[in-house]
Design a protein around this motif. Sequence first.
Motif, PDB file in Angstrom:
ATOM      1  N   SER A 101       0.866  -1.195  -0.148  1.00 27.03           N
ATOM      2  CA  SER A 101       0.027   0.018  -0.097  1.00 27.03           C
ATOM      3  C   SER A 101       0.913   1.187   0.102  1.00 27.03           C
ATOM      4  CB  SER A 101      -1.002   0.278   1.244  1.00 27.03           C
ATOM      5  OG  SER A 101      -1.737   1.057   1.127  1.00 27.03           O
ATOM      6  N   ILE A 102       0.340   2.237  -0.681  1.00 27.65           N
ATOM      7  CA  ILE A 102       0.890   3.675  -0.700  1.00 27.65           C
ATOM      8  C   ILE A 102      -0.218   4.474  -0.393  1.00 27.65           C
ATOM      9  CG2 ILE A 102       2.208   5.444  -1.877  1.00 27.65           C
ATOM     10  CD1 ILE A 102       3.496   3.153  -3.857  1.00 27.65           C
ATOM     11  N   ASP A 103      -0.063   5.200   0.604  1.00 29.82           N
ATOM     12  CA  ASP A 103      -1.186   6.206   1.112  1.00 29.82           C
ATOM     13  C   ASP A 103      -1.197   7.425   0.194  1.00 29.82           C
ATOM     14  OD1 ASP A 103      -2.291   4.670   2.855  1.00 29.82           O
ATOM     15  OD2 ASP A 103      -1.147   5.446   4.560  1.00 29.82           O
ATOM     16  N   GLY A 104      -2.385   8.008  -0.090  1.00 31.23           N
ATOM     17  CA  GLY A 104      -2.451   9.193  -0.689  1.00 31.23           C
ATOM     18  C   GLY A 104      -3.928   9.497  -1.100  1.00 31.23           C
ATOM     19  N   ASP A 105      -4.024  10.356  -2.083  1.00 29.17           N
ATOM     20  CA  ASP A 105      -5.243  10.631  -2.738  1.00 29.17           C
ATOM     21  C   ASP A 105      -5.373   9.714  -3.974  1.00 29.17           C
ATOM     22  OD1 ASP A 105      -7.382  11.712  -4.013  1.00 29.17           O
ATOM     23  OD2 ASP A 105      -6.758  13.971  -4.180  1.00 29.17           O
ATOM     24  N   PRO A 141      -3.046   7.772 -10.026  1.00 25.70           N
ATOM     25  CA  PRO A 141      -3.933   6.602 -10.441  1.00 25.70           C
ATOM     26  C   PRO A 141      -2.720   5.446  -9.936  1.00 25.70           C
ATOM     27  CG  PRO A 141      -2.753   7.726 -12.316  1.00 25.70           C
ATOM     28  CD  PRO A 141      -2.966   8.716 -10.986  1.00 25.70           C
ATOM     29  N   TRP A 142      -1.678   5.729  -9.590  1.00 23.49           N
ATOM     30  CA  TRP A 142      -0.832   4.521  -9.239  1.00 23.49           C
ATOM     31  C   TRP A 142      -0.651   4.128  -7.893  1.00 23.49           C
ATOM     32  CZ3 TRP A 142       1.046   9.283 -11.199  1.00 23.49           C
ATOM     33  CH2 TRP A 142       1.947   9.741 -10.241  1.00 23.49           C
ATOM     34  N   ILE A 143      -1.092   4.812  -6.952  1.00 23.84           N
ATOM     35  CA  ILE A 143      -0.642   4.399  -5.655  1.00 23.84           C
ATOM     36  C   ILE A 143      -1.968   3.671  -5.110  1.00 23.84           C
ATOM     37  CG2 ILE A 143       0.348   6.626  -5.354  1.00 23.84           C
ATOM     38  CD1 ILE A 143      -2.066   7.870  -3.856  1.00 23.84           C
ATOM     39  N   GLY A 144      -2.203   3.319  -3.554  1.00 20.67           N
ATOM     40  CA  GLY A 144      -3.164   2.962  -3.112  1.00 20.67           C
ATOM     41  C   GLY A 144      -2.728   1.424  -2.693  1.00 20.67           C
ATOM     42  N   PHE A 181       4.155  -1.393 -10.642  1.00 17.45           N
ATOM     43  CA  PHE A 181       5.260  -1.029 -11.270  1.00 17.45           C
ATOM     44  C   PHE A 181       5.000  -0.493 -12.955  1.00 17.45           C
ATOM     45  CE2 PHE A 181       7.529  -2.824  -7.754  1.00 17.45           C
ATOM     46  CZ  PHE A 181       8.553  -1.837  -7.570  1.00 17.45           C
ATOM     47  N   ARG A 182       4.176  -1.414 -13.410  1.00 18.88           N
ATOM     48  CA  ARG A 182       3.957  -1.396 -14.830  1.00 18.88           C
ATOM     49  C   ARG A 182       3.201   0.010 -15.184  1.00 18.88           C
ATOM     50  NH1 ARG A 182       3.878  -7.147 -14.823  1.00 18.88           N
ATOM     51  NH2 ARG A 182       1.777  -6.962 -13.752  1.00 18.88           N
ATOM     52  N   GLU A 183       2.219   0.288 -13.999  1.00 14.33           N
ATOM     53  CA  GLU A 183       1.369   1.578 -14.147  1.00 14.33           C
ATOM     54  C   GLU A 183       2.332   2.826 -13.796  1.00 14.33           C
ATOM     55  OE1 GLU A 183      -2.318   1.841 -11.951  1.00 14.33           O
ATOM     56  OE2 GLU A 183      -2.860  -0.413 -12.266  1.00 14.33           O
ATOM     57  N   LEU A 184       2.973   2.618 -12.816  1.00 14.55           N
ATOM     58  CA  LEU A 184       4.230   3.775 -12.597  1.00 14.55           C
ATOM     59  C   LEU A 184       4.899   4.391 -13.641  1.00 14.55           C
ATOM     60  CD1 LEU A 184       5.403   5.290 -10.185  1.00 14.55           C
ATOM     61  CD2 LEU A 184       6.978   3.590  -9.952  1.00 14.55           C
ATOM     62  N   VAL A 185       5.404   3.187 -14.371  1.00 15.26           N
ATOM     63  CA  VAL A 185       6.168   3.874 -15.536  1.00 15.26           C
ATOM     64  C   VAL A 185       5.582   4.564 -16.676  1.00 15.26           C
ATOM     65  CG1 VAL A 185       8.233   2.121 -15.006  1.00 15.26           C
ATOM     66  CG2 VAL A 185       6.361   1.542 -16.699  1.00 15.26           C
ATOM     67  N   THR A 186       4.280   4.344 -16.826  1.00 17.53           N
ATOM     68  CA  THR A 186       3.569   4.950 -17.649  1.00 17.53           C
ATOM     69  C   THR A 186       3.101   6.339 -17.353  1.00 17.53           C
ATOM     70  OG1 THR A 186       1.251   4.592 -16.813  1.00 17.53           O
ATOM     71  CG2 THR A 186       2.485   2.835 -18.353  1.00 17.53           C
ATOM     72  N   HIS A 187       3.377   6.781 -15.909  1.00 20.21           N
ATOM     73  CA  HIS A 187       2.970   7.818 -15.699  1.00 20.21           C
ATOM     74  C   HIS A 187       4.244   8.912 -15.046  1.00 20.21           C
ATOM     75  CE1 HIS A 187      -1.481   7.198 -15.422  1.00 20.21           C
ATOM     76  NE2 HIS A 187      -1.141   5.958 -15.141  1.00 20.21           N
ATOM     77  N   VAL A 188       5.128   8.149 -14.601  1.00 14.94           N
ATOM     78  CA  VAL A 188       6.462   8.884 -13.992  1.00 14.94           C
ATOM     79  C   VAL A 188       7.710   8.544 -14.653  1.00 14.94           C
ATOM     80  CG1 VAL A 188       7.515   9.082 -11.899  1.00 14.94           C
ATOM     81  CG2 VAL A 188       5.003   8.884 -11.717  1.00 14.94           C
ATOM     82  N   GLU A 189       8.473   9.529 -14.614  1.00 15.92           N
ATOM     83  CA  GLU A 189       9.816   9.301 -15.155  1.00 15.92           C
ATOM     84  C   GLU A 189      10.799   9.731 -13.964  1.00 15.92           C
ATOM     85  OE1 GLU A 189      12.802  11.890 -17.917  1.00 15.92           O
ATOM     86  OE2 GLU A 189      11.053  11.326 -19.076  1.00 15.92           O
ATOM     87  N   PRO A 190      11.414   8.783 -13.519  1.00 13.14           N
ATOM     88  CA  PRO A 190      12.577   9.122 -12.400  1.00 13.14           C
ATOM     89  C   PRO A 190      13.515  10.031 -12.694  1.00 13.14           C
ATOM     90  CG  PRO A 190      12.846   6.777 -13.344  1.00 13.14           C
ATOM     91  CD  PRO A 190      11.636   7.294 -13.973  1.00 13.14           C
ATOM     92  N   ARG A 191      13.916  10.977 -11.754  1.00 12.88           N
ATOM     93  CA  ARG A 191      14.805  11.730 -11.913  1.00 12.88           C
ATOM     94  C   ARG A 191      15.899  11.726 -11.003  1.00 12.88           C
ATOM     95  NH1 ARG A 191      13.816  16.193 -15.503  1.00 12.88           N
ATOM     96  NH2 ARG A 191      12.504  15.227 -17.414  1.00 12.88           N
ATOM     97  N   ARG A 192      15.633  11.387  -9.877  1.00  8.09           N
ATOM     98  CA  ARG A 192      16.549  11.230  -8.705  1.00  8.09           C
ATOM     99  C   ARG A 192      16.015  10.134  -7.579  1.00  8.09           C
ATOM    100  NH1 ARG A 192      17.272  14.353  -4.048  1.00  8.09           N
ATOM    101  NH2 ARG A 192      15.645  15.598  -4.879  1.00  8.09           N
ATOM    102  N   PHE A 193      17.146   9.327  -7.244  1.00  7.70           N
ATOM    103  CA  PHE A 193      16.694   8.464  -6.077  1.00  7.70           C
ATOM    104  C   PHE A 193      17.878   8.096  -5.116  1.00  7.70           C
ATOM    105  CE2 PHE A 193      16.138   4.279  -4.532  1.00  7.70           C
ATOM    106  CZ  PHE A 193      14.772   4.202  -4.026  1.00  7.70           C
ATOM    107  N   GLU A 194      17.866   8.677  -4.196  1.00  9.49           N
ATOM    108  CA  GLU A 194      19.218   8.668  -3.185  1.00  9.49           C
ATOM    109  C   GLU A 194      18.897   7.756  -1.964  1.00  9.49           C
ATOM    110  OE1 GLU A 194      20.414  12.643  -2.443  1.00  9.49           O
ATOM    111  OE2 GLU A 194      20.932  12.774  -4.714  1.00  9.49           O
ATOM    112  N   SER A 217       2.574  13.004   0.252  1.00 11.50           N
ATOM    113  CA  SER A 217       1.389  12.533  -0.673  1.00 11.50           C
ATOM    114  C   SER A 217       0.814  13.886  -1.037  1.00 11.50           C
ATOM    115  CB  SER A 217       0.533  11.564  -0.065  1.00 11.50           C
ATOM    116  OG  SER A 217       0.019  12.509   1.251  1.00 11.50           O
ATOM    117  N   HIS A 218       0.976  14.852  -0.431  1.00 11.18           N
ATOM    118  CA  HIS A 218       0.350  16.318  -0.948  1.00 11.18           C
ATOM    119  C   HIS A 218       1.169  16.655  -2.266  1.00 11.18           C
ATOM    120  CE1 HIS A 218      -1.656  20.120  -0.827  1.00 11.18           C
ATOM    121  NE2 HIS A 218      -0.288  20.677  -0.724  1.00 11.18           N
ATOM    122  N   ALA A 219       2.231  16.747  -2.055  1.00 14.56           N
ATOM    123  CA  ALA A 219       3.245  16.970  -3.214  1.00 14.56           C
ATOM    124  C   ALA A 219       2.938  16.103  -4.558  1.00 14.56           C
ATOM    125  CB  ALA A 219       4.981  16.954  -2.875  1.00 14.56           C
ATOM    126  N   VAL A 220       2.754  15.004  -4.345  1.00 20.68           N
ATOM    127  CA  VAL A 220       2.539  14.099  -5.324  1.00 20.68           C
ATOM    128  C   VAL A 220       1.192  14.444  -6.069  1.00 20.68           C
ATOM    129  CG1 VAL A 220       2.154  11.563  -5.831  1.00 20.68           C
ATOM    130  CG2 VAL A 220       3.784  12.145  -4.316  1.00 20.68           C
TER     131      VAL A 220
END
Length: 283
Positions: free
Chosen positions: A187-191, A196-199, A211-224, A276-279
């Motif tokens: 689960s990932i909380d949020g609106d 569409p990809w959380i919940g 993961f399949r839905e995530l890559v259709t909506h989001v492009e990763p830029r930084r992960f530390e 989740s607000h920023a998302v």
Amino acid sequence: MTADTAGQRLETIRSYFRKVDEKDPTLSDLFTDDVRFFFPKFGPAQGKAALARFSERFGREVASLVHDLDGLVFTVDGDRIAVEGQERGVTRGGVSWPDGEISQGRFCTVFEFDGPLIRRIHIYVDPDFTNADQRRVHLFREDAPAATPREVAERYLQGMQAFRANPTAPETLAELLALFDEDADWSIDGDVARVPWIGPRRGRAGVGDFFRELVTHVEPRRFEVRTILADDETAVILGDLASLVKATGRLIESAFAFDMTVRDGRITRYRMFEDSHAVARAV
């Protein structure tokens, strides 16, 4: 020691096991005031008060206990009597033992007497009644040991890196999903109405859908990753990320925490915490 004395002491031992099973408050009457006591993980102690403390702590873990009185085997050597036997029980969490394969419910208890009373009792039993210590189970059965939560967390990060680098390759997603239990609770909380990809997701297949839905909506830029915290069943990964929402061109920047429960080398429960607000604002 006469035959009558030996017989009385054997009956005292049988009475001890009956009183333990029945949680009889008169159990302490069977012991001398300065009785010496030992139980694995509890350690050595002395006196009836120590016995009472152990009984209280034991009761926090074990809801019921039954000894096989008819199957007890006695070895008598003067004032010392060793007893071998089997027991069964149920934990407060509702787990029964033995399983008849790994846990056998076997024990050995050594009694020493001062006249009719027990002056020393040492209990030798595996206190891991329900085989929760799977790493040692695998070790002694010569199975490949299950990965620790920290190892699973590290493999998850490696899998995430491979997936981000090549999200369309089936093998990268398959290797990532192999870390999850077939019935994983995700689960990932949020609106959820806006993002569409959380919940919540259920099972390995549901995690794959995420993961399949995530890559259709989001492009990763930084992960530390800043740190990994782990104990016997839990791993928590802390870090910071930035992702571009493809539909809006807006950037999500957030600290994150991945909270994983790991059993037998598989992730059984997964929670992601982020801003989740920023998302929701970026979508």
